[in-house]
Design a protein around this motif. Structure first.
Motif, PDB file in Angstrom:
ATOM      1  N   LEU A 122       1.083  -1.307  -0.341  1.00  0.00           N
ATOM      2  CA  LEU A 122       0.021  -0.204  -0.125  1.00  0.00           C
ATOM      3  C   LEU A 122       1.141   1.642   0.463  1.00  0.00           C
ATOM      4  O   LEU A 122       1.044   1.899  -0.847  1.00  0.00           O
ATOM      5  CB  LEU A 122      -0.936   0.354   1.082  1.00  0.00           C
ATOM      6  N   ALA A 123       2.148   1.324   0.359  1.00  0.00           N
ATOM      7  CA  ALA A 123       2.796   2.172   1.060  1.00  0.00           C
ATOM      8  C   ALA A 123       3.201   2.758  -0.636  1.00  0.00           C
ATOM      9  O   ALA A 123       3.598   3.725  -0.820  1.00  0.00           O
ATOM     10  CB  ALA A 123       3.869   1.991   2.298  1.00  0.00           C
ATOM     11  N   GLU A 124       3.798   1.529  -0.843  1.00  0.00           N
ATOM     12  CA  GLU A 124       4.357   1.560  -1.925  1.00  0.00           C
ATOM     13  C   GLU A 124       3.613   2.440  -3.778  1.00  0.00           C
ATOM     14  O   GLU A 124       3.439   3.298  -4.242  1.00  0.00           O
ATOM     15  CB  GLU A 124       5.275   0.721  -2.664  1.00  0.00           C
ATOM     16  N   LYS A 125       2.434   1.701  -2.405  1.00  0.00           N
ATOM     17  CA  LYS A 125       1.018   2.375  -4.220  1.00  0.00           C
ATOM     18  C   LYS A 125       0.911   4.045  -4.492  1.00  0.00           C
ATOM     19  O   LYS A 125       0.424   4.339  -4.997  1.00  0.00           O
ATOM     20  CB  LYS A 125       0.052   2.065  -4.557  1.00  0.00           C
ATOM     21  N   ILE A 126       0.736   4.293  -3.452  1.00  0.00           N
ATOM     22  CA  ILE A 126       0.770   5.867  -3.108  1.00  0.00           C
ATOM     23  C   ILE A 126       2.339   6.714  -2.487  1.00  0.00           C
ATOM     24  O   ILE A 126       1.838   7.359  -1.774  1.00  0.00           O
ATOM     25  CB  ILE A 126      -0.319   5.862  -1.849  1.00  0.00           C
ATOM     26  N   ASP A 127       2.914   5.566  -2.449  1.00  0.00           N
ATOM     27  CA  ASP A 127       5.123   7.273  -2.789  1.00  0.00           C
ATOM     28  C   ASP A 127       4.660   7.416  -0.735  1.00  0.00           C
ATOM     29  O   ASP A 127       5.251   8.532  -1.197  1.00  0.00           O
ATOM     30  CB  ASP A 127       4.899   8.201  -3.747  1.00  0.00           C
TER      31      ASP A 127
END
Length: 101
Positions: free
Chosen positions: A21-26
């Motif tokens: 999730l963190a990677e998807k929203i940077d």
């Protein structure tokens, strides 16, 4: 409403890790963890990004009466072409009709 818990609930229902999730929203995974543990606040724009990544609308997010799986199904169905919606409907109709016999 416990925003962090709701995010975690929907994230897990989406079979997504906090890191994904963190990677998807940077943003950092530690920030996702802090949000889910209610030790950090988040902006509306970050919540919107989270909802987009989890494929739920803000309305679905805040509607606690809607089960997570219901919200996910609605999101998928809304994005389907009309022809596919009818195919799904006919399949489900047949599934439930045959179980009533």
């Amino acid at each position: 409403m416990d925003i962090g818990n709701r995010i975690q609930e929907i994230r897990k229902a989406s079979n997504m890790t906090g890191k994904e999730l963190a990677e998807k929203i940077d943003i950092s995974p530690s920030f996702i963890s802090a949000i889910e543990n209610n030790t950090s606040k988040l902006s509306l724009s970050t919540l919107r990004k989270i909802c987009d990544a989890l494929e739920v609308t803000l309305s679905e997010f805040f509607n606690e009466k809607t089960e997570v799986v219901d919200a996910k199904l609605l999101s998928v169905i809304k994005s389907m072409p009309e022809e596919k919606k009818w195919q799904l409907f006919n399949f489900l109709d047949g599934l439930f009709s045959s179980s009533e016999e």
